[in-house]
Design an enzyme around this catalytic site. Structure first.
Site, PDB file in Angstrom:
ATOM      1  CE1 TYR A   1      -3.201   2.959   0.135  1.00  0.00           C
ATOM      2  CE2 TYR A   1      -3.545   2.346   2.644  1.00  0.00           C
ATOM      3  CZ  TYR A   1      -3.786   3.254   1.366  1.00  0.00           C
ATOM      4  OH  TYR A   1      -4.796   4.124   1.584  1.00  0.00           O
ATOM      5  CE  LYS A  42      -6.005   1.764  -1.282  1.00  0.00           C
ATOM      6  NZ  LYS A  42      -6.584   1.886  -0.064  1.00  0.00           N
TER       7      LYS A  42
END
Length: 301
Positions: free
Chosen positions: A137, A166
């Protein structure tokens, strides 16, 4: 028909619902997750930034994961793994595996920000704590840690279970750089709501989305149109959705998205301190956006 890849599709970054006394509302959490899955979502991502993971105690996080795994059966539950310490993040990753989660979304440590040597050591410890597939992330706006494409490639080359990124920098050039850099087994996922069409055009295969908490059918259709190359239809739906999707990009995105949920009858606006409820003017702004969207609601297929 070709089977979807591991992290292909819409994955709601599910909000954490609270009862009036501030405790987690597990009954609504279960129903809400099942509702979004029925609309075509591929899996659920709890305990991330939108899930207020940094305000939940460790036991509360584990309880949320067990509730979702029980509610969704074989559907993937992929929690955000974040902590003030590396040891805490490792414990949460292992607890997620024990609870039956099918993957992890690994965050940099909260609060402390340093150089790549230290960030890499933290990420490597968490990635290696289980054999679950991992989404890295990257959200430099929220966490002040920016995983450059070279850093992400380094982690992917050294850890076979790194399977996706992400990307939430909101920089479309970063998305295109990652699309050109990532090895074939690492998927690219859009991490901000109002960059979906651009991200898919650059090669993203997944979307970890926020407004899906209030509009799951519209979110899934938008993603499917974009991935299917139906660009005119996707652009039309995107234009309708963008005023709401942009609520995902500010400091109060949690309060704003929860307020949208409340306006459409799909949850409560209650948040946990240090977040406070929206001001009356902010509530009216959200109500205006929802009314505008409702007045021009597109027909879904």
């Amino acid at each position: 028909m070709t089977q979807p890849t591991l992290f292909e599709g819409v994955f709601p970054a599910i909000t954490t619902p609270f009862q009036a006394d501030g405790t987690v509302d597990h009954d609504f959490l279960s129903e809400h997750a099942r509702w979004m899955m029925r609309a075509g979502s591929r899996g659920i991502v709890p305990l991330g930034s939108l899930g207020e993971g940094n305000t939940l105690e460790e036991a509360e996080k584990t309880a949320v994961l067990r509730t979702l795994v029980s509610a969704l059966g074989s559907a993937p539950v992929i929690p955000g793994i974040g902590s003030l310490s590396t040891a805490g993040a490792v414990r949460l990753a292992q607890a997620a595996q024990d609870a039956g989660c099918q993957g992890l979304m690994v965050l940099p440590p909260y609060v402390y920000t340093s150089d790549w040597r230290e960030m890499k050591a933290h990420m490597a410890a968490v990635i290696s704590a289980t054999d679950l597939p991992v989404i890295l992330y990257n959200n430099p706006i929220a966490y002040r840690t920016d995983f450059q494409p070279a850093h992400i490639l380094e982690l992917a080359q050294e850890h076979a279970n790194v399977r996706a990124v992400k990307e939430s920098s909101a920089d479309v050039r970063r998305v295109t750089a990652l699309a050109a850099t990532l090895p074939a087994h690492v998927e690219l996922m859009v991490g901000v709501d109002d960059l979906l069409l651009e991200g898919v055009a650059a090669g993203a295969t997944g979307w970890i989305a926020g407004l899906v908490n209030a509009y799951p059918a519209e979110s899934v259709q938008l993603f499917n149109l974009a991935r299917g190359g139906q660009l005119k239809e996707a652009a039309d739906l995107y234009r309708w959705f963008l005023p709401l999707l942009r609520l995902d990009t500010g400091i109060k995105f949690v309060q704003l998205i929860k307020q949208v949920q409340a306006e459409v009858g799909r949850g409560s606006a209650q948040v946990r301190a240090p977040r406070l409820p929206l001001t009356p003017d902010e509530v009216r702004e959200v109500q205006g956006l929802v009314a505008q969207a409702s007045a021009r609601q597109p027909a879904l297929v």
